[in-house]
Write a protein that holds these residues in place. Structure first.
Motif, PDB file in Angstrom:
ATOM      1  N   UNK A   1      18.002  -6.526  11.759  1.00  0.00           N
ATOM      2  CA  UNK A   1      18.622  -5.924  13.289  1.00  0.00           C
ATOM      3  C   UNK A   1      17.053  -5.971  13.908  1.00  0.00           C
ATOM      4  N   UNK A   2      16.065  -6.302  14.848  1.00  0.00           N
ATOM      5  CA  UNK A   2      15.313  -6.565  15.136  1.00  0.00           C
ATOM      6  C   UNK A   2      14.810  -4.841  16.109  1.00  0.00           C
ATOM      7  N   UNK A   3      13.602  -4.961  15.182  1.00  0.00           N
ATOM      8  CA  UNK A   3      12.726  -3.397  15.562  1.00  0.00           C
ATOM      9  C   UNK A   3      12.920  -3.128  17.430  1.00  0.00           C
ATOM     10  N   UNK A   4      12.125  -4.391  18.045  1.00  0.00           N
ATOM     11  CA  UNK A   4      12.293  -4.594  19.637  1.00  0.00           C
ATOM     12  C   UNK A   4      14.037  -4.363  20.691  1.00  0.00           C
ATOM     13  N   UNK A   5      14.570  -4.615  19.773  1.00  0.00           N
ATOM     14  CA  UNK A   5      16.305  -4.211  20.284  1.00  0.00           C
ATOM     15  C   UNK A   5      16.392  -2.685  20.336  1.00  0.00           C
ATOM     16  N   UNK A   6      16.170  -1.687  18.930  1.00  0.00           N
ATOM     17  CA  UNK A   6      16.575  -1.157  19.551  1.00  0.00           C
ATOM     18  C   UNK A   6      15.927  -0.186  20.459  1.00  0.00           C
ATOM     19  N   UNK A   7      14.032  -0.429  20.042  1.00  0.00           N
ATOM     20  CA  UNK A   7      13.373   0.296  20.834  1.00  0.00           C
ATOM     21  C   UNK A   7      14.118   0.240  22.246  1.00  0.00           C
ATOM     22  N   UNK A   8      14.083  -1.058  22.702  1.00  0.00           N
ATOM     23  CA  UNK A   8      14.591  -1.928  24.077  1.00  0.00           C
ATOM     24  C   UNK A   8      16.140  -0.806  24.506  1.00  0.00           C
ATOM     25  N   UNK A   9      16.902  -0.989  23.894  1.00  0.00           N
ATOM     26  CA  UNK A   9      18.073   0.437  23.833  1.00  0.00           C
ATOM     27  C   UNK A   9      17.525   1.839  23.864  1.00  0.00           C
ATOM     28  N   UNK A  10      16.861   2.177  23.549  1.00  0.00           N
ATOM     29  CA  UNK A  10      16.339   3.873  23.149  1.00  0.00           C
ATOM     30  C   UNK A  10      15.801   4.129  24.891  1.00  0.00           C
ATOM     31  N   UNK A  11      15.019   3.406  25.103  1.00  0.00           N
ATOM     32  CA  UNK A  11      14.583   3.688  26.702  1.00  0.00           C
ATOM     33  C   UNK A  11      15.149   3.468  27.755  1.00  0.00           C
TER      34      UNK A  11
ATOM     35  N   UNK B   1       9.364   7.338  24.686  1.00  0.00           N
ATOM     36  CA  UNK B   1       8.541   6.373  23.707  1.00  0.00           C
ATOM     37  C   UNK B   1       8.013   7.594  23.055  1.00  0.00           C
ATOM     38  N   UNK B   2       7.079   8.062  24.043  1.00  0.00           N
ATOM     39  CA  UNK B   2       6.125   9.430  22.991  1.00  0.00           C
ATOM     40  C   UNK B   2       6.576  10.601  21.601  1.00  0.00           C
ATOM     41  N   UNK B   3       7.910  10.549  21.777  1.00  0.00           N
ATOM     42  CA  UNK B   3       8.193  11.719  21.218  1.00  0.00           C
ATOM     43  C   UNK B   3       8.344  10.869  19.644  1.00  0.00           C
ATOM     44  N   UNK B   4       8.130  11.804  18.883  1.00  0.00           N
ATOM     45  CA  UNK B   4       8.542  11.163  17.584  1.00  0.00           C
ATOM     46  C   UNK B   4       9.879  11.258  16.813  1.00  0.00           C
ATOM     47  N   UNK B   5      10.681  11.864  17.591  1.00  0.00           N
ATOM     48  CA  UNK B   5      11.784  11.421  17.184  1.00  0.00           C
ATOM     49  C   UNK B   5      12.938  10.166  17.408  1.00  0.00           C
ATOM     50  N   UNK B   6      11.523   9.284  18.207  1.00  0.00           N
ATOM     51  CA  UNK B   6      12.740   7.621  18.644  1.00  0.00           C
ATOM     52  C   UNK B   6      12.227   6.794  18.298  1.00  0.00           C
ATOM     53  N   UNK B   7      10.333   7.033  16.865  1.00  0.00           N
ATOM     54  CA  UNK B   7       9.784   6.365  15.628  1.00  0.00           C
ATOM     55  C   UNK B   7      11.607   6.365  14.900  1.00  0.00           C
ATOM     56  N   UNK B   8      10.995   7.976  14.668  1.00  0.00           N
ATOM     57  CA  UNK B   8      12.378   8.137  13.427  1.00  0.00           C
ATOM     58  C   UNK B   8      13.590   7.684  13.700  1.00  0.00           C
ATOM     59  N   UNK B   9      13.749   7.396  14.949  1.00  0.00           N
ATOM     60  CA  UNK B   9      15.297   6.820  15.221  1.00  0.00           C
ATOM     61  C   UNK B   9      15.209   5.234  14.652  1.00  0.00           C
ATOM     62  N   UNK B  10      14.463   4.617  15.507  1.00  0.00           N
ATOM     63  CA  UNK B  10      14.353   3.409  15.043  1.00  0.00           C
ATOM     64  C   UNK B  10      14.225   3.368  13.212  1.00  0.00           C
ATOM     65  N   UNK B  11      13.278   3.996  12.728  1.00  0.00           N
ATOM     66  CA  UNK B  11      13.271   3.367  11.313  1.00  0.00           C
ATOM     67  C   UNK B  11      14.704   3.996  10.585  1.00  0.00           C
ATOM     68  N   UNK B  12      15.198   4.733  11.413  1.00  0.00           N
ATOM     69  CA  UNK B  12      16.502   5.262  10.806  1.00  0.00           C
ATOM     70  C   UNK B  12      17.802   4.277  10.864  1.00  0.00           C
TER      71      UNK B  12
END
Length: 165
Positions: free
Chosen positions: A1-11, A17-28
């Motif tokens: 699964x592409x990280x960019x896809x996850x980022x797009x959905x979260x946005x 994107x500036x909350x740390x949970x954003x990046x932790x959710x991508x990692x999760x």
């Protein structure tokens, strides 16, 4: 699964994107994808993400919960949040599982559409290129070449193969 896809959905759901949970959710989500054939132990997942990001597991869990709360709150897109993470069970584990499943569904739909598009393209290429040759052997070679480029078209989504340009 592409990280960019996850980022797009979260946005899309309104998660900043500036909350740390954003990046932790991508990692999760990436962790869940890597361990999809196993039962996920969320405490181990939080620990692994914490080690990767040089923090504690409790901070990871709290940051993810906070990010989901923002997306479900007034800052997020209600319909998108409902679709991707839901409002019924707001736990991190339920939200992550639902998010992962929705993204996987969309990716499999996209792959199916790309396969259909590639098959249609192959038919068009066959008609356009193979039929130009009177020799049956040359026609067969062109058809084989078209079949060989289909996996490229399916995986990249490229509808204009450079071979025939």
């Amino acid at each position: 699964m592409k990280q960019q896809t996850i980022e797009t959905v979260l946005l899309k759901i309104g998660m900043p994107a500036n909350v740390s949970g954003f990046h932790y959710i991508i990692d999760a989500i990436c962790y869940i994808d890597e361990h999809q054939d196993q039962r996920i132990k969320y405490t181990e997942m939080y620990r692994a993400i914490a080690e990767k990001n040089n923090t504690t597991a409790s901070r990871v869990e709290r940051s993810m919960r906070h990010a989901f709360e923002i997306a479900r709150g007034s800052h997020g897109d209600y319909e998108m949040a409902e679709h991707y993470i839901g409002f019924m069970n707001c736990s991190n584990s339920a939200s992550l599982q639902m998010l992962y499943k929705r993204i996987m569904e969309e990716e499999s739909t996209l792959i199916a559409l790309n396969e259909k598009k590639a098959q249609q393209l192959a038919q068009n290429l066959d008609l356009k290129y193979a039929e130009q040759f009177p020799d049956e052997l040359v026609k067969q070679c062109v058809r084989l070449t078209i079949q060989e480029i289909l996996p490229f078209i399916i995986t990249t989504g490229e509808s204009k193969p450079y071979i025939f340009s």
